[in-house]
Design a protein around this motif. Structure first.
Motif: not given
Length: 207
Positions: A126-136, A140-141, A151-152, A200-203
């Motif tokens: 399940a694709i969760g919320g976004s955040y700003s990390g090392t790659f922008g 979260k998955l 995975a989390f 949430k979109i499923i991957l």
């Protein structure tokens, strides 16, 4: 007269024998080859499975799903954005896999759900919320299966990386530390879908 007939028959014997020799069946060699992998057929199977899952889980987006076919080599498009509502492929792109998934044999990968393995993990996310990390910006998955439920905790996320090419190529692309890692341009396509989705979109990652 009898002598002449015997002589003629004597001459015909080698011809008859030769004719019989030619009629002998030759052994047939059957080459057993591996069946050619069809990503289209595999995708159809995964679509049917996810439809069944979403029918029992209304809290997820049932219109759009992301499919990652890790059987396809990394230099080829293997990240598929699929429209379940209209039953059509919306987009596709390259995606890197975990460096720990490498086996040393081209086209063959291994998978793990173990922390610090740097492997990709198969299963539904399940694709969760976004955040700003090392790659922008990254997403979260959350692993929904036994094969990826760590995975989390492993910090496995969906993110972009400048070194991932946009176009297909005949050789492997760079690896991640276990995260599905895509091209920046392709990430912007996914970003719009994820941010505009009320659920949430499923991957799904499969092999």
């Amino acid at each position: 007269m009898k002598k002449i007939l015997c002589f003629i028959l004597f001459l015909l014997i080698p011809v008859i024998s030769l004719s019989c020799e030619n009629k002998k069946e030759k052994p047939i060699k059957i080459k057993i080859s591996k069946p050619i992998y069809s990503y289209e057929e595999k995708l159809k199977s995964e679509i049917a499975a996810i439809r069944s899952f979403l029918g029992k889980s209304p809290k997820y987006n049932s219109d759009v799903v992301f499919f990652l076919d890790m059987k396809i080599e990394s230099g080829r498009n293997r990240f598929f954005v699929y429209d379940l509502k209209n039953n059509k492929l919306l987009n596709k792109g390259l995606v890197g896999h975990g460096s720990g998934s490498e086996t040393g044999i081209r086209g063959e990968l291994k998978f793990s759900n173990v922390e610090n393995s740097h492997c990709s993990s198969l299963g539904k996310y399940a694709i969760g919320g976004s955040y700003s990390g090392t790659f922008g910006k990254a997403y979260k998955l959350y692993g929904l299966d036994k094969t990826n439920n760590n995975a989390f905790n492993r910090n496995i996320v969906l993110h972009k990386y400048s070194e991932i090419p946009f176009e297909e190529q005949p050789y492997p692309i760079c690896n991640s530390l276990g995260c599905p890692m895509v091209n920046e341009k392709f990430f912007s396509v996914l970003e719009k879908l994820i941010d505009n989705s009320k659920k949430k979109i499923i991957l799904v990652m499969y092999y």
